[in-house]
Design a protein around this motif. Sequence first.
Motif, PDB file in Angstrom:
ATOM      1  N   HIS A   1       0.832  -1.201   0.000  1.00  0.00           N
ATOM      2  CA  HIS A   1       0.000   0.000   0.000  1.00  0.00           C
ATOM      3  C   HIS A   1       0.869   1.254   0.000  1.00  0.00           C
ATOM      4  N   ALA A   2       1.950   1.225   0.760  1.00  0.00           N
ATOM      5  CA  ALA A   2       2.867   2.370   0.813  1.00  0.00           C
ATOM      6  C   ALA A   2       3.508   2.620  -0.559  1.00  0.00           C
ATOM      7  N   LEU A   3       3.868   1.529  -1.257  1.00  0.00           N
ATOM      8  CA  LEU A   3       4.457   1.668  -2.586  1.00  0.00           C
ATOM      9  C   LEU A   3       3.434   2.247  -3.561  1.00  0.00           C
ATOM     10  N   PHE A   4       2.206   1.749  -3.514  1.00  0.00           N
ATOM     11  CA  PHE A   4       1.173   2.269  -4.403  1.00  0.00           C
ATOM     12  C   PHE A   4       0.914   3.748  -4.128  1.00  0.00           C
ATOM     13  N   THR A   5       0.900   4.129  -2.859  1.00  0.00           N
ATOM     14  CA  THR A   5       0.694   5.533  -2.499  1.00  0.00           C
ATOM     15  C   THR A   5       1.805   6.408  -3.062  1.00  0.00           C
ATOM     16  N   ALA A   6       3.039   5.901  -3.001  1.00  0.00           N
ATOM     17  CA  ALA A   6       4.172   6.649  -3.560  1.00  0.00           C
ATOM     18  C   ALA A   6       4.030   6.807  -5.068  1.00  0.00           C
ATOM     19  N   LEU A   7       3.554   5.769  -5.735  1.00  0.00           N
ATOM     20  CA  LEU A   7       3.343   5.843  -7.178  1.00  0.00           C
ATOM     21  C   LEU A   7       2.229   6.832  -7.527  1.00  0.00           C
ATOM     22  N   TRP A   8       1.147   6.749  -6.774  1.00  0.00           N
ATOM     23  CA  TRP A   8      -0.045   7.527  -7.077  1.00  0.00           C
ATOM     24  C   TRP A   8       0.118   9.002  -6.690  1.00  0.00           C
ATOM     25  N   GLN A   9       0.729   9.254  -5.530  1.00  0.00           N
ATOM     26  CA  GLN A   9       0.763  10.606  -4.991  1.00  0.00           C
ATOM     27  C   GLN A   9       2.166  11.178  -4.830  1.00  0.00           C
ATOM     28  N   GLY A  10       3.188  10.384  -5.136  1.00  0.00           N
ATOM     29  CA  GLY A  10       4.556  10.837  -4.917  1.00  0.00           C
ATOM     30  C   GLY A  10       4.962  11.954  -5.863  1.00  0.00           C
ATOM     31  N   SER A  11       6.057  12.607  -5.531  1.00  0.00           N
ATOM     32  CA  SER A  11       6.559  13.727  -6.333  1.00  0.00           C
ATOM     33  C   SER A  11       7.882  13.375  -6.985  1.00  0.00           C
ATOM     34  N   HIS A  12       8.073  12.072  -7.314  1.00  0.00           N
ATOM     35  CA  HIS A  12       9.300  11.658  -7.992  1.00  0.00           C
ATOM     36  C   HIS A  12       9.375  12.323  -9.364  1.00  0.00           C
ATOM     37  N   HIS A  13      10.555  12.339  -9.948  1.00  0.00           N
ATOM     38  CA  HIS A  13      10.700  12.877 -11.296  1.00  0.00           C
ATOM     39  C   HIS A  13       9.942  12.019 -12.305  1.00  0.00           C
ATOM     40  N   GLY A  14       9.732  10.797 -12.005  1.00  0.00           N
ATOM     41  CA  GLY A  14       8.964   9.935 -12.901  1.00  0.00           C
ATOM     42  C   GLY A  14       8.815   8.566 -12.286  1.00  0.00           C
ATOM     43  N   GLN A  15       7.612   8.025 -12.377  1.00  0.00           N
ATOM     44  CA  GLN A  15       7.372   6.702 -11.839  1.00  0.00           C
ATOM     45  C   GLN A  15       7.655   5.703 -12.965  1.00  0.00           C
ATOM     46  N   VAL A  16       8.951   5.450 -13.188  1.00  0.00           N
ATOM     47  CA  VAL A  16       9.398   4.660 -14.326  1.00  0.00           C
ATOM     48  C   VAL A  16      10.297   3.528 -13.838  1.00  0.00           C
ATOM     49  N   TYR A  17      10.025   2.316 -14.328  1.00  0.00           N
ATOM     50  CA  TYR A  17      10.760   1.147 -13.855  1.00  0.00           C
ATOM     51  C   TYR A  17      11.250   0.304 -15.027  1.00  0.00           C
ATOM     52  N   ASP A  18      12.476  -0.138 -14.932  1.00  0.00           N
ATOM     53  CA  ASP A  18      13.042  -1.051 -15.922  1.00  0.00           C
ATOM     54  C   ASP A  18      12.923  -2.471 -15.375  1.00  0.00           C
ATOM     55  N   LEU A  19      11.977  -3.232 -15.921  1.00  0.00           N
ATOM     56  CA  LEU A  19      11.701  -4.592 -15.439  1.00  0.00           C
ATOM     57  C   LEU A  19      12.126  -5.643 -16.458  1.00  0.00           C
ATOM     58  N   LYS A  20      13.156  -5.335 -17.243  1.00  0.00           N
ATOM     59  CA  LYS A  20      13.558  -6.280 -18.297  1.00  0.00           C
ATOM     60  C   LYS A  20      13.923  -7.647 -17.734  1.00  0.00           C
ATOM     61  N   GLU A  21      14.497  -7.697 -16.513  1.00  0.00           N
ATOM     62  CA  GLU A  21      14.848  -8.994 -15.924  1.00  0.00           C
ATOM     63  C   GLU A  21      13.625  -9.741 -15.418  1.00  0.00           C
ATOM     64  N   ARG A  22      12.506  -9.034 -15.301  1.00  0.00           N
ATOM     65  CA  ARG A  22      11.275  -9.648 -14.799  1.00  0.00           C
ATOM     66  C   ARG A  22      10.140  -9.544 -15.806  1.00  0.00           C
ATOM     67  N   ALA A  23      10.476  -9.278 -17.059  1.00  0.00           N
ATOM     68  CA  ALA A  23       9.452  -9.079 -18.078  1.00  0.00           C
ATOM     69  C   ALA A  23       8.540 -10.299 -18.212  1.00  0.00           C
ATOM     70  N   GLU A  24       9.111 -11.493 -18.172  1.00  0.00           N
ATOM     71  CA  GLU A  24       8.294 -12.696 -18.315  1.00  0.00           C
ATOM     72  C   GLU A  24       7.351 -12.868 -17.132  1.00  0.00           C
ATOM     73  N   ILE A  25       7.803 -12.461 -15.955  1.00  0.00           N
ATOM     74  CA  ILE A  25       6.939 -12.558 -14.773  1.00  0.00           C
ATOM     75  C   ILE A  25       5.754 -11.606 -14.916  1.00  0.00           C
ATOM     76  N   VAL A  26       6.042 -10.356 -15.321  1.00  0.00           N
ATOM     77  CA  VAL A  26       4.968  -9.385 -15.500  1.00  0.00           C
ATOM     78  C   VAL A  26       3.988  -9.872 -16.568  1.00  0.00           C
ATOM     79  N   GLU A  27       4.522 -10.425 -17.643  1.00  0.00           N
ATOM     80  CA  GLU A  27       3.650 -10.922 -18.710  1.00  0.00           C
ATOM     81  C   GLU A  27       2.781 -12.080 -18.221  1.00  0.00           C
ATOM     82  N   TRP A  28       3.319 -12.920 -17.349  1.00  0.00           N
ATOM     83  CA  TRP A  28       2.512 -14.004 -16.768  1.00  0.00           C
ATOM     84  C   TRP A  28       1.406 -13.425 -15.885  1.00  0.00           C
ATOM     85  N   ILE A  29       1.737 -12.404 -15.099  1.00  0.00           N
ATOM     86  CA  ILE A  29       0.734 -11.756 -14.243  1.00  0.00           C
ATOM     87  C   ILE A  29      -0.395 -11.185 -15.095  1.00  0.00           C
ATOM     88  N   TYR A  30      -0.019 -10.505 -16.176  1.00  0.00           N
ATOM     89  CA  TYR A  30      -1.019  -9.896 -17.045  1.00  0.00           C
ATOM     90  C   TYR A  30      -1.850 -10.960 -17.769  1.00  0.00           C
TER      91      TYR A  30
END
Length: 293
Positions: free
Chosen positions: A107-136
């Motif tokens: 929940h804390a991570l989602f809040t940071a993504l949704w309401q945070g003031s980072h320069h960009g909520q951008v993630y490089d998941l190339k090492e986990r791309a197959e996992i994300v694709e399985w989730i989707y």
Amino acid sequence: MHRLFEPVHLDRKSIFWDYRMRSESEFKGYYHWHQICEILFVHEGRGRVVVNRQTWDIRRGMLFFFQPFQLHQVYADVSPDTPYSRTIFYMDPLFMDQLLRPFANRHALFTALWQGSHHGQVYDLKERAEIVEWIYETYDEARQAGTGEEDEELTSLLLQLMNCLHAAVRSAPVPPTDSPERRTPRYSEAMMQWIEEHYHEEINLEKLAEQMHLSKSYVSKVFQQETGSCITDYVTARRIKQACRLLETTNLAVEQIGDAIGYPNASYFIQLFKKEVGTTPHKFRKHPSRTTN
């Protein structure tokens, strides 16, 4: 018609789901924002994403989280040999926030993504791309079975996605990179920063070129190459975005707002606003979460 403000209508659903969309012909990006969250995951492709005055490369495994009303642009360089394949889903953050509340860390991570003031909520998941694709894929199967709107399926999707982000980067967005080390900022990012400081003034290409120590022709060329759009489009998007914020948060007259963002001609400002947002400034002030023709 593409408009800067593109409201996403969930029609009483919890999530708007576009699974594995594929483009093999021209994909011209444009600046826009939505009233709810958007998550973009790249299966394959190449191009650029502009968000928060930074430019990121499109490649397999990149995940972009766009906050509500966050100005962004996606440009893909596509052909039959280099298609652009992505999964996009939009969601109401208030509803998703409730689903994740029992899980403190996620929940804390989602809040940071949704309401945070980072320069960009951008993630490089190339090492986990197959996992994300399985989730989707698993979630899409649930949608095909008619259970995708159930709280259990939505919670499972979010938890598994948050787990991937947490494991990959320990709750912190990655810096924009072209390699394991942080890259040198692009010219376009310096230009966008200059525009951020001067968009309310008359934009002078000659002055911008002087600040960049480049010729006027090269300033225009390099911005187009690095972002996929022209400087004028970016300036317009940034000004109209500020106009929307002022309409929502102040009682300034429409004419004053136009002048404050660099459009002293009120008639031109109103005409441009309606073209780009889909409604007049007065109607937007009354209903900022939707457009009216």
